[in-house]
Design an enzyme around this catalytic site. Structure first.
Site, PDB file in Angstrom:
ATOM      1  N   ARG A 239     -31.457  30.070 -39.247  1.00  0.00           N
ATOM      2  CA  ARG A 239     -32.752  30.696 -39.491  1.00  0.00           C
ATOM      3  C   ARG A 239     -33.681  30.361 -38.337  1.00  0.00           C
ATOM      4  NH1 ARG A 239     -30.534  33.595 -42.424  1.00  0.00           N
ATOM      5  NH2 ARG A 239     -30.943  34.058 -44.617  1.00  0.00           N
ATOM      6  N   GLU A 268     -39.000  37.223 -37.107  1.00  0.00           N
ATOM      7  CA  GLU A 268     -38.215  38.462 -36.998  1.00  0.00           C
ATOM      8  C   GLU A 268     -38.965  39.632 -37.625  1.00  0.00           C
ATOM      9  OE1 GLU A 268     -34.271  37.932 -38.609  1.00  0.00           O
ATOM     10  OE2 GLU A 268     -34.010  36.093 -37.469  1.00  0.00           O
ATOM     11  N   HIS A 287     -29.920  39.062 -35.133  1.00  0.00           N
ATOM     12  CA  HIS A 287     -29.504  38.570 -36.463  1.00  0.00           C
ATOM     13  C   HIS A 287     -28.248  39.300 -36.968  1.00  0.00           C
ATOM     14  CE1 HIS A 287     -31.201  36.407 -40.248  1.00  0.00           C
ATOM     15  NE2 HIS A 287     -29.878  36.412 -40.246  1.00  0.00           N
TER      16      HIS A 287
END
Ligand code: GLV
Length: 332
Positions: A239, A268, A287
């Site tokens: 993360r 993000e 991602h």
């Protein structure tokens, strides 16, 4: 029979699983993330919510959605959902563990290789027609990987799958840090548990595999970058907020560490602007840890099955909040 809202485009196979049970499905069949207010409007009155890791499900959202009984997240991570809030409200929350372990480990290792051997830079160079002759002093000389020390932060399922690749494929020395010792990893991959400071100071590569919590936020910041080897490369497929991006940029710019491979970002989908400009020894991907066709399909189907079981009033196979009293405060 229940009504379900799906927040984003998903595989038809997952919809079929829900359809077969006779549920009524409303879906935002686009790639657009719905603002919370729109999500609330669309999910209002429904019993099930299938969402993605970039849908924020805070307690105020759950307060608006008084009929929601099950939230099925199509992701292994669930920092986007207020789990304690869901538990208090009697809402079951599920995730998709296991099915993405190997795929994410593949990506973590690909990122490690990409940054160490500077593959994206070399690719750009080749495409730009700059490959004129083979040189001993090649402009994209990277660093070796085999037999180096890999520090794994978080030796859960994905951390162990990375350790397997590192040990069996590249004969790396594995050190790890986490909340508990993992005997299987110690036995199978000769992994050694070390304190965090030691891992930071002695690893040639550090790969992050911890969930995002209050404790792990900015686990890598200015001090850690000072303490790392100047030749070290940091890989983050977990993360974004685990790494302080501003501090990382400073560290790379000033040569405190060699580089980084990031698949996840603090905010993000925006990327810290200076990261984009750092091209040498830095690899950035959007991602895609679990993004193989097979795995994304498995995740979507698993999420659908979790939803089916939860709506039947059964304990879904991947229930996160085990302590929930299902539907306690919800109309049945
Ligand atoms: C991906 O990041 C996931 O949590 O599944």
């Amino acid at each position: 029979m229940a009504e379900i809202f799906i927040t984003r485009k998903v595989f038809q196979d997952a919809i079929d699983i829900l359809d077969k049970e006779g549920h009524t499905i409303d879906i935002n069949d686009t790639d657009r993330i719905l603002p919370a207010s729109e999500l609330v409007n669309r999910a209002h009155g429904k019993a099930g919510l299938v969402c993605l890791l970039n849908d924020r499900i805070d307690s105020w959202v759950m307060d608006e959605l008084t009929s929601i009984k099950v939230i099925s997240n199509i992701a292994v991570g669930y920092d986007n959902i207020d789990i304690a809030g869901a538990t208090e409200r009697g809402i079951m929350v599920t995730n998709t563990p296991g099915v993405l372990t190997e795929t994410t480990a593949d990506l973590a290792f690909a990122m490690l290789l990409g940054a160490a051997r500077r593959i994206p830079e070399a690719d750009q160079y080749t495409r730009a027609g700059k490959f004129k002759n083979w040189q001993l002093m090649q402009p994209h000389m990277g660093v070796d990987i085999y037999e180096k020390t890999l520090g794994i932060v978080g030796m859960g399922a994905i951390g162990q799958a990375v350790a397997k690749r590192a040990k069996k494929g590249f004969d790396m020395r594995i050190i790890y840090y986490g909340p508990s010792k993992k005997e299987s990893a110690e036995k199978e991959y000769e992994a050694e548990f070390v304190e965090f400071d030691e891992l930071v100071a002695t690893s040639d590569f550090i790969s992050i595999h911890v969930p995002l919590t209050e404790k792990t936020k900015h686990m890598f910041s200015t001090q850690e970058f000072k303490d790392m080897k100047s030749t070290a490369i940091l890989i983050n497929t977990a993360r974004g907020p685990v790494v302080d991006e501003a501090a990382l940029v400073e560290a790379i710019k000033h040569g405190r560490i060699r580089g980084a491979a990031l698949d996840v970002f603090e905010e993000e989908p925006s990327i810290y602007p200076e990261l984009i400009n750092l091209k040498q020894n830095v690899v950035l991907t959007p991602h895609i840890g679990s993004a193989s066709i097979e795995t994304r399909l498995r995740m979507a189907k698993m999420a659908a099955r979790n939803m089916v079981e939860g709506l039947k009033g059964n304990r879904p196979p991947n229930l996160i909040n085990e302590d929930v009293s299902p539907h306690r405060s919800r109309p049945t």
